[in-house]
Design an enzyme around this catalytic site. Structure first.
Site, PDB file in Angstrom:
ATOM      1  CG  PHE A  33      41.694  47.124  39.200  1.00 44.17           C
ATOM      2  CD1 PHE A  33      42.958  46.833  39.695  1.00 44.17           C
ATOM      3  CD2 PHE A  33      41.590  47.903  38.059  1.00 44.17           C
ATOM      4  CE1 PHE A  33      44.093  47.329  39.075  1.00 44.17           C
ATOM      5  CE2 PHE A  33      42.725  48.400  37.436  1.00 44.17           C
ATOM      6  CZ  PHE A  33      43.983  48.112  37.948  1.00 44.17           C
ATOM      7  CG  HIS A  34      34.556  44.288  40.689  1.00 46.12           C
ATOM      8  ND1 HIS A  34      33.572  43.371  40.473  1.00 46.12           N
ATOM      9  CD2 HIS A  34      34.189  44.965  41.787  1.00 46.12           C
ATOM     10  CE1 HIS A  34      32.630  43.496  41.395  1.00 46.12           C
ATOM     11  NE2 HIS A  34      32.984  44.459  42.200  1.00 46.12           N
ATOM     12  CG  PHE A  35      36.445  40.898  43.280  1.00 43.58           C
ATOM     13  CD1 PHE A  35      36.502  41.976  44.153  1.00 43.58           C
ATOM     14  CD2 PHE A  35      35.201  40.350  42.971  1.00 43.58           C
ATOM     15  CE1 PHE A  35      35.343  42.474  44.733  1.00 43.58           C
ATOM     16  CE2 PHE A  35      34.037  40.866  43.549  1.00 43.58           C
ATOM     17  CZ  PHE A  35      34.114  41.925  44.419  1.00 43.58           C
TER      18      PHE A  35
END
Length: 150
Positions: A33-35
């Site tokens: 999720f990052h990123f």
């Protein structure tokens, strides 16, 4: 979930400094999720890795009777990203211990000799047996130092 952000401890000068390595693997959960589609190790995770190294320094110096707990990030500067596949070389130095026992550390993270992050943080120590089983932590330290036999 607990993040262990040090893969190896390469040098310890008790009461002074410690060096370690964090390998940023593409399989790290936080990269999902990052990123999305552009995996970058979050800056806060790099700072957490410095704090964990400070804990190892305090633990090793006190023969695993104490551990470091952060209270304040005084300064942080990011120069560029740590990406999946990078090996981040981390160095943490104890710069001050005041009359109340408060510790201040400075830290630098580099990849292939290029500075990625610097920070200054401070905090206090606690009795290690309030947090963990000291013998388990000492064993993990030996694993991180490659000071064990199979």
């Amino acid at each position: 979930m607990r993040f262990l952000l040090i893969d190896r401890i390469v040098e310890v000068i008790p009461g002074k400094s410690i060096k370690g390595i964090k390998n940023v693997a593409m399989s790290e959960d936080f990269l999902e999720f990052h990123f999305p589609r552009n995996p970058v190790m979050p800056g806060v995770m790099l700072i957490e890795s410095f704090v964990q190294l400070a804990g190892w320094l305090v633990g090793a110096t006190s023969e695993f009777k104490e551990w470091f707990l952060p209270e304040q990030i005084e300064k942080a500067k990011f120069y560029s990203f740590a990406l999946a596949g990078d090996q981040v070389e981390l160095e943490v130095t104890l710069t001050n211990r005041d009359e109340n026992g408060r510790l201040t550390f400075s830290a630098t993270g580099q990849v292939l000799g290029k500075k990625k992050v610097t920070t200054v943080f401070s905090g206090t120590t606690v009795e290690l047996d309030q947090l963990e089983t000291p013998s388990d932590i000492e064993h993990m330290y030996k694993v991180l130092r490659r000071d064990f036999q199979l």
